[in-house]
Design a protein around this motif. Structure first.
Motif, PDB file in Angstrom:
ATOM      1  N   LEU A  17       0.827  -1.201   0.000  1.00 28.49           N
ATOM      2  CA  LEU A  17       0.000   0.000   0.000  1.00 28.49           C
ATOM      3  C   LEU A  17       0.869   1.262   0.000  1.00 28.49           C
ATOM      4  CD1 LEU A  17      -2.991   0.654  -0.179  1.00 28.49           C
ATOM      5  CD2 LEU A  17      -3.032   0.828   2.320  1.00 28.49           C
ATOM      6  N   TRP A  20       2.002   1.850  -3.497  1.00 26.50           N
ATOM      7  CA  TRP A  20       0.923   2.377  -4.332  1.00 26.50           C
ATOM      8  C   TRP A  20       0.714   3.864  -4.065  1.00 26.50           C
ATOM      9  CZ3 TRP A  20      -3.891   4.656  -4.156  1.00 26.50           C
ATOM     10  CH2 TRP A  20      -4.657   4.568  -5.323  1.00 26.50           C
ATOM     11  N   TRP A  21       0.670   4.241  -2.787  1.00 22.39           N
ATOM     12  CA  TRP A  21       0.442   5.638  -2.454  1.00 22.39           C
ATOM     13  C   TRP A  21       1.639   6.521  -2.814  1.00 22.39           C
ATOM     14  CZ3 TRP A  21      -3.587   8.535  -1.780  1.00 22.39           C
ATOM     15  CH2 TRP A  21      -4.797   7.937  -1.452  1.00 22.39           C
ATOM     16  N   THR A  24       1.211   7.141  -6.385  1.00 21.69           N
ATOM     17  CA  THR A  24       0.033   7.979  -6.591  1.00 21.69           C
ATOM     18  C   THR A  24       0.341   9.446  -6.318  1.00 21.69           C
ATOM     19  OG1 THR A  24      -1.513   6.191  -6.115  1.00 21.69           O
ATOM     20  CG2 THR A  24      -2.309   8.439  -5.711  1.00 21.69           C
ATOM     21  N   HIS A  94     -10.181  11.030   5.591  1.00 25.42           N
ATOM     22  CA  HIS A  94      -9.581  10.519   4.364  1.00 25.42           C
ATOM     23  C   HIS A  94      -8.667  11.570   3.753  1.00 25.42           C
ATOM     24  CE1 HIS A  94     -13.183  12.615   2.745  1.00 25.42           C
ATOM     25  NE2 HIS A  94     -12.349  12.946   1.795  1.00 25.42           N
ATOM     26  N   LEU A 111      -5.782   6.382 -11.803  1.00 25.06           N
ATOM     27  CA  LEU A 111      -5.717   5.658 -10.530  1.00 25.06           C
ATOM     28  C   LEU A 111      -6.565   4.392 -10.573  1.00 25.06           C
ATOM     29  CD1 LEU A 111      -5.759   8.690  -8.090  1.00 25.06           C
ATOM     30  CD2 LEU A 111      -3.818   7.225  -8.685  1.00 25.06           C
ATOM     31  N   ALA A 116      -7.211   1.457  -8.064  1.00 25.08           N
ATOM     32  CA  ALA A 116      -8.257   2.104  -7.266  1.00 25.08           C
ATOM     33  C   ALA A 116      -9.616   1.662  -7.790  1.00 25.08           C
ATOM     34  CB  ALA A 116      -8.127   3.628  -7.347  1.00 25.08           C
ATOM     35  N   ASP A 134      -8.745   3.058  -2.379  1.00 27.48           N
ATOM     36  CA  ASP A 134      -7.415   2.554  -2.710  1.00 27.48           C
ATOM     37  C   ASP A 134      -7.459   1.023  -2.772  1.00 27.48           C
ATOM     38  OD1 ASP A 134      -7.001   1.459  -0.117  1.00 27.48           O
ATOM     39  OD2 ASP A 134      -5.671   3.075   0.515  1.00 27.48           O
TER      40      ASP A 134
END
Length: 144
Positions: A17, A20-21, A24, A94, A111, A116, A134
């Motif tokens: 994760l 991924w972020w 992103t 969030h 995304l 996503a 996500d």
């Protein structure tokens, strides 16, 4: 007195994760200090069970952080940490990924292509956003 803070995100797989972020946001995954980890294990302050290999690098199993490439003066650190339970309800807090009004749809689509999931579109007056999930189901918005 003002305090600094980091954002902590519960995760089933914090390293994936975090990767991924980081991609992103255009941020970076904090590098692992393998020598320090090995030293703490050798000294008995941690065990091999506290570690794992991720992308060929020895890391702490329970968490992984990302940071803005210009450092904490630019944005807070985001820590992804392992929790035993699965996500079951809507987030009460969030992230809003602010990309500018002209790029909301394009970035949201990119995304989604990267993992996503679309949730819904919103609008209040002149402001609009796209809410996505996500890869672990955490809500976030792509907004101006």
């Amino acid at each position: 007195m003002a305090y600094e803070f980091q954002v902590a995100v519960d995760a089933a797989d914090p390293h994936t994760l975090a990767d991924w972020w980081a991609e992103t946001l255009g941020w970076e995954v904090e590098p692992s200090d393998e020598a320090m980890i090995r030293g703490l294990v050798a000294a008995g302050h941690a065990s091999e069970d506290d570690t794992k290999t991720h992308n060929g690098v020895l890391v702490w199993k329970l968490g992984q952080a990302i940071r803005h490439p210009e450092g904490l003066a630019r944005a807070p650190r985001v820590l992804f940490q392992t929790v035993p339970e699965a996500k079951t309800v809507k987030n009460r807090m969030h992230l809003d990924v602010r990309v500018g009004a002209d790029d909301i749809e394009k970035v949201a689509e990119q995304l989604i292509e990267r993992g996503a999931t679309f949730s819904h579109r919103g609008r209040v007056g002149p402001s609009s956003w796209v809410t996505l999930l996500d890869p672990e189901g955490n809500e976030f918005c792509v907004s101006a």
